[in-house]
Design a protein around this motif. Structure first.
Motif, PDB file in Angstrom:
ATOM      1  N   ASN A   1      -2.215  -1.112   5.315  1.00 52.06           N
ATOM      2  CA  ASN A   1      -3.518  -1.401   5.147  1.00 52.06           C
ATOM      3  C   ASN A   1      -3.977  -1.643   3.529  1.00 52.06           C
ATOM      4  O   ASN A   1      -4.676  -0.780   3.005  1.00 52.06           O
ATOM      5  CB  ASN A   1      -4.358  -0.113   5.582  1.00 52.06           C
ATOM      6  CG  ASN A   1      -3.865   0.350   7.024  1.00 52.06           C
ATOM      7  OD1 ASN A   1      -4.371  -0.684   7.921  1.00 52.06           O
ATOM      8  ND2 ASN A   1      -3.600   1.406   7.471  1.00 52.06           N
TER       9      ASN A   1
ATOM     10  N   GLU B   1      -1.738  -5.874   6.654  1.00 49.63           N
ATOM     11  CA  GLU B   1      -3.316  -5.489   7.437  1.00 49.63           C
ATOM     12  C   GLU B   1      -2.952  -5.482   8.906  1.00 49.63           C
ATOM     13  O   GLU B   1      -1.866  -6.091   9.507  1.00 49.63           O
ATOM     14  CB  GLU B   1      -4.033  -6.648   7.125  1.00 49.63           C
ATOM     15  CG  GLU B   1      -4.369  -7.103   5.733  1.00 49.63           C
ATOM     16  CD  GLU B   1      -5.195  -8.251   5.413  1.00 49.63           C
ATOM     17  OE1 GLU B   1      -6.052  -8.806   6.369  1.00 49.63           O
ATOM     18  OE2 GLU B   1      -4.974  -9.134   4.570  1.00 49.63           O
ATOM     19  N   LYS B   2      -3.773  -4.886   9.646  1.00 51.05           N
ATOM     20  CA  LYS B   2      -3.692  -4.536  11.049  1.00 51.05           C
ATOM     21  C   LYS B   2      -3.617  -5.970  11.743  1.00 51.05           C
ATOM     22  O   LYS B   2      -2.787  -6.073  12.701  1.00 51.05           O
ATOM     23  CB  LYS B   2      -4.745  -3.685  11.427  1.00 51.05           C
ATOM     24  CG  LYS B   2      -4.743  -2.377  11.319  1.00 51.05           C
ATOM     25  CD  LYS B   2      -5.769  -1.570  11.705  1.00 51.05           C
ATOM     26  CE  LYS B   2      -5.800   0.067  11.171  1.00 51.05           C
ATOM     27  NZ  LYS B   2      -6.934   0.875  11.667  1.00 51.05           N
TER      28      LYS B   2
END
Length: 107
Positions: free
Chosen positions: A82, A58-59
């Protein structure tokens, strides 16, 4: 030999799945870790030694990784996949997504 590291939050579902799937590939040395302090295998500077590519799920993991381990990242490529935290360990859909998003980055 390309050394890759999968990172998620708890190292229970997504990153261990990545490790399991890609450990079967030739010329890859694969490991996984989690960014949370209570992760199954919490990330340490030793995990980052000699790593060519880091795959984040994830970011938000990029910020956390940079904040805690910036001095240890060296020249590793950091790639965010992502992939949300909504899959079980070795879920077939997760495996399909991982293969599609990771394979283009392998030598």
């Amino acid at each position: 030999m390309q050394k890759i590291l999968f990172i998620c939050s708890a190292n229970r579902l997504r990153s261990p799945t990545g490790e399991q799937v890609f450990s079967q590939y030739p010329n890859l040395e694969v490991s996984s870790a989690g960014l949370n302090h209570d992760a199954v295998d919490p990330l340490t500077p030793e995990h980052l030694l000699g790593v060519d590519t880091i795959f984040l799920m994830e970011k938000a993991h990029r910020t956390k990784l940079s904040k805690k381990f910036k001095a240890h990242l060296k020249s590793a490529r950091i790639i965010c996949l992502n992939i949300p935290d909504e899959f079980e360990y070795m879920d077939e859909t997760l495996i399909t997504i991982l293969k599609a998003r990771v394979t283009p980055h392998l030598r």
